[in-house]
Design a protein around this motif. Structure first.
Motif, mmCIF file in Angstrom:
data_model
loop_
_atom_site.group_PDB
_atom_site.id
_atom_site.type_symbol
_atom_site.label_atom_id
_atom_site.label_comp_id
_atom_site.label_asym_id
_atom_site.label_seq_id
_atom_site.Cartn_x
_atom_site.Cartn_y
_atom_site.Cartn_z
ATOM 1 N N CYS A 19 -28.221 -40.107 -19.081
ATOM 2 C CA CYS A 19 -27.864 -39.459 -20.343
ATOM 3 C C CYS A 19 -28.558 -40.173 -21.504
ATOM 4 N N ASP A 20 -28.536 -41.501 -21.483
ATOM 5 C CA ASP A 20 -29.227 -42.279 -22.518
ATOM 6 C C ASP A 20 -30.725 -41.999 -22.508
ATOM 7 N N LEU A 21 -31.320 -42.006 -21.316
ATOM 8 C CA LEU A 21 -32.754 -41.745 -21.191
ATOM 9 C C LEU A 21 -33.095 -40.350 -21.699
ATOM 10 N N ALA A 22 -32.243 -39.392 -21.402
ATOM 11 C CA ALA A 22 -32.483 -38.015 -21.845
ATOM 12 C C ALA A 22 -32.331 -37.879 -23.357
ATOM 13 N N GLY A 23 -31.653 -38.837 -23.984
ATOM 14 C CA GLY A 23 -31.457 -38.779 -25.428
ATOM 15 C C GLY A 23 -30.495 -37.687 -25.867
ATOM 16 N N LEU A 24 -29.513 -37.424 -25.004
ATOM 17 C CA LEU A 24 -28.559 -36.355 -25.283
ATOM 18 C C LEU A 24 -27.153 -36.909 -25.455
ATOM 19 N N PRO A 25 -26.331 -36.232 -26.250
ATOM 20 C CA PRO A 25 -24.905 -36.577 -26.255
ATOM 21 C C PRO A 25 -24.322 -36.254 -24.879
ATOM 22 N N ARG A 26 -23.248 -36.919 -24.532
ATOM 23 C CA ARG A 26 -22.667 -36.780 -23.189
ATOM 24 C C ARG A 26 -22.376 -35.323 -22.828
ATOM 25 N N TRP A 27 -21.791 -34.561 -23.739
ATOM 26 C CA TRP A 27 -21.423 -33.177 -23.421
ATOM 27 C C TRP A 27 -22.663 -32.323 -23.169
ATOM 28 N N GLU A 28 -23.771 -32.595 -23.874
ATOM 29 C CA GLU A 28 -25.003 -31.839 -23.625
ATOM 30 C C GLU A 28 -25.601 -32.213 -22.270
ATOM 31 N N TRP A 29 -25.511 -33.504 -21.920
ATOM 32 C CA TRP A 29 -26.001 -33.964 -20.616
ATOM 33 C C TRP A 29 -25.227 -33.271 -19.495
#
Length: 86
Positions: free
Chosen positions: A47-57
């Motif tokens: 999720c961190d690598l994707a650069g997304l908030p948790r709900w978007e991940w």
């Protein structure tokens, strides 16, 4: 270990069917998805690598039909944690 840069040849970047201003973010998300799906990265780190908030991940995993790596013992730990903080 430090940050790394992955070189993507310009002809490949140009061949991507993505708006130029979204290429880096999209490639990071794809890498995060692949590493999570293979079990190389945890969901939080991916999720961190994707650069997304948790709900978007979580929504992205659902959209891609990628199975969550969540075992029964992790559920038990989460329940224990949740009930012990009351």
């Amino acid at each position: 270990m430090s940050d790394i840069t992955i070189m993507v040849p310009s002809d490949i970047v140009q061949a991507l069917r993505l708006p130029p201003d979204t290429v880096q973010a999209e490639l990071q998300q794809e890498l995060a998805l692949a590493l999570y799906q293979r079990g190389i990265l945890s969901s939080g780190k991916a999720c961190d690598l994707a650069g997304l908030p948790r709900w978007e991940w979580e929504a992205l995993l659902g959209d891609r039909k990628i199975r969550r790596h969540y075992e029964e013992d992790e559920l038990e730990q989460d329940i224990l944690y949740a009930t012990s903080s009351q």
